[in-house]
Enzyme design. Structure first.
Site, PDB file in Angstrom:
ATOM      1  N   ASP A  65     -10.316  -9.212   8.183  1.00  0.00           N
ATOM      2  CA  ASP A  65     -11.746  -9.078   7.889  1.00  0.00           C
ATOM      3  C   ASP A  65     -12.432 -10.440   7.877  1.00  0.00           C
ATOM      4  O   ASP A  65     -13.561 -10.582   8.353  1.00  0.00           O
ATOM      5  CB  ASP A  65     -11.965  -8.373   6.549  1.00  0.00           C
ATOM      6  N   TYR A  82       0.817  -1.213   0.000  1.00  0.00           N
ATOM      7  CA  TYR A  82       0.000   0.000   0.000  1.00  0.00           C
ATOM      8  C   TYR A  82       0.855   1.269   0.000  1.00  0.00           C
ATOM      9  O   TYR A  82       0.352   2.370  -0.220  1.00  0.00           O
ATOM     10  CB  TYR A  82      -0.936   0.038   1.216  1.00  0.00           C
ATOM     11  N   ASP A 110      -4.997  -7.193   5.831  1.00  0.00           N
ATOM     12  CA  ASP A 110      -6.242  -6.493   5.533  1.00  0.00           C
ATOM     13  C   ASP A 110      -7.348  -7.526   5.279  1.00  0.00           C
ATOM     14  O   ASP A 110      -8.460  -7.447   5.827  1.00  0.00           O
ATOM     15  CB  ASP A 110      -6.010  -5.628   4.281  1.00  0.00           C
ATOM     16  N   ASP A 119      -2.593 -17.870   1.559  1.00  0.00           N
ATOM     17  CA  ASP A 119      -3.814 -18.430   0.955  1.00  0.00           C
ATOM     18  C   ASP A 119      -4.266 -19.675   1.730  1.00  0.00           C
ATOM     19  O   ASP A 119      -5.459 -19.851   1.998  1.00  0.00           O
ATOM     20  CB  ASP A 119      -3.611 -18.740  -0.533  1.00  0.00           C
ATOM     21  N   LYS A 171       3.647 -15.252   1.457  1.00  0.00           N
ATOM     22  CA  LYS A 171       3.642 -16.089   0.260  1.00  0.00           C
ATOM     23  C   LYS A 171       5.094 -16.299  -0.170  1.00  0.00           C
ATOM     24  O   LYS A 171       5.518 -15.852  -1.248  1.00  0.00           O
ATOM     25  CB  LYS A 171       2.829 -15.416  -0.858  1.00  0.00           C
TER      26      LYS A 171
END
Ligand code: NAD
Length: 368
Positions: free
Chosen positions: A253, A142, A249, A225, A192
């Site tokens: 959630d 970001y 992020d 993942d 990852k």
């Protein structure tokens, strides 16, 4: 009597409504537990813009920098939609986070038994769930450069860059290990590393920090993942999860929604330790200013009250008091008190914001 400095920033919409219930819990602590707080209050977001023409006045920022902890309600609302981006209410919150260099975002996902019915998962999968996601908040894709949309030949290319330094990784890893020591003593780091060099470095640095400083904490690694799958398959396998800004992020959630309503979710953002060893800290409910119900006494104050409980635990070392507040909320829910957001379609009449506050105070009294 002990004294701790606490800056309250109620903000906009339902922010002041839920914060007024926190004030009652603060007063209860002074009256019944001998814990006094040096409380000050100031404006942020739209309220600050209305008063000063800026969503975060420099004086407010200075107070926040000097407080032991900051508790924020919510910012924003349709009244401010037309403002220039630079003075929108949300910019006040973003500036606060940036200037305080709050790099570790803590999002607990705790399922109160009485609310297990609200989860999209089966009650036995979420009942008793208590995990903590630590998301790196100030770096990663970001913020990385280069970024932008550029022209290459005949087409546009969108570019963002995932970038992490060793020190950015090790400091957030330390936050996660410290937290784990106060909880179940287990950290699972997610990245990852199979496809991203930044993930390889992340895994290496977390491992090195663990070996050098926290060998007593159990550490595991998971691809992000796979972590997302495991969070929905069997979330109770986790204690603390530490991950980068982007994966955090999404994963936070997912974890939050396992537990039900937005009106129940607290959060904390921690920075570097100040003199005395405690981190700079901003506590806030995950929800926004809820303009659709603002001013109607319908807001659920539990997320803000539970954010204050996090402040008690992480900024003031008052774990016993934090447990009392969390226990009071749990009892109130078990006894059936529900604000409108916690009602099933078929039933009962909801309690108001103040009614929920009354119930929490009564439950605190009952626990004495
Ligand atoms: P929101 O979280 O304010 O509301 C989403 C829905 O959840 C609404 O239906 C609302 O009524 C409900 N809700 C939220 N909190 C509740 C509570 N405590 N009790 C009962 N119901 C609750 O999100 P939104 O509608 O997308 O955003 C509204 C405004 O808030 C916008 O201006 C947005 O930018 C701002 N916002 C601020 C923050 C923050 O201050 N940290 C976070 C998110 C959104």
């Amino acid at each position: 009597m002990s004294s701790h400095s606490l800056l309250l920033l109620p903000g906009d919409g339902i922010g002041p409504e839920v914060m007024s219930q926190v004030r009652r819990v603060i007063d209860w602590m002074g009256a019944n537990r001998g814990v006094s707080f040096d409380v000050s209050e100031d404006l942020v977001g739209g309220a600050a813009y209305d008063a000063h023409g800026t969503p975060l006045h420099d004086d407010t920022l200075e107070k926040a920098q000097n407080a032991d902890a900051v508790l924020l309600g919510a910012v924003g609302g349709p009244k401010y939609d037309g403002l220039d981006f630079s003075v929108k209410p949300e910019r006040g919150l973003l500036r606060l986070r940036k200037e305080m260099d709050l790099y570790a975002n803590l999002r607990p996902a705790r399922c109160f038994d009485a609310l297990a019915e609200f989860s999209s998962l089966k009650p036995d999968v979420v009942g008793g769930l208590d995990i903590m996601i630590v998301r790196e908040l100030t770096s990663g894709v970001y913020f990385g450069e280069p970024r932008g949309i550029v022209k290459e030949g005949n087409e546009r290319v969108g570019i963002n860059t995932q970038r992490y330094t060793e020190s950015e990784i090790s400091r957030v890893a330390r936050s996660a290990f410290e937290l784990a020591r106060r909880r179940g003593n287990r950290v699972c780091s997610m990245e990852k590393a199979n496809v991203m060099e930044s993930g390889v470095l992340w895994r290496d640095v977390v491992t090195e920090t663990h070996q050098a400083e926290y060998p007593d904490v159990e550490l595991s690694h998971m691809y992000a993942d796979a972590g997302a799958m495991q969070l929905t398959r069997w979330p109770k396998q986790f204690d603390v999860i530490v991950t980068d800004n982007l994966f955090g992020d999404l994963l936070s959630d997912i974890a939050a929604m396992l537990t039900g309503s937005l009106g129940m979710l607290p959060s904390a953002s921690l920075g570097a330790p100040m003199a005395g060893g405690k981190p700079k800290a901003l506590y806030e409910p995950v929800h926004g200013s809820a303009p659709d119900i603002a001013g109607q006494g319908k807001a659920n104050p539990c997320a803000c009250i539970l954010s204050f409980a996090m402040a008690l635990r992480y900024s003031f070392d008052l774990g016993d008091e934090a447990g009392r507040v969390e226990g009071a909320v749990e009892k109130v829910l078990a006894d059936g008190a529900r604000t409108a957001d916690l009602m099933q379609k078929d039933g009962g009449s909801p309690v108001s914001t103040a009614g929920m506050g009354d119930a929490v105070i009564a439950a605190l009294d009952a626990g004495l």
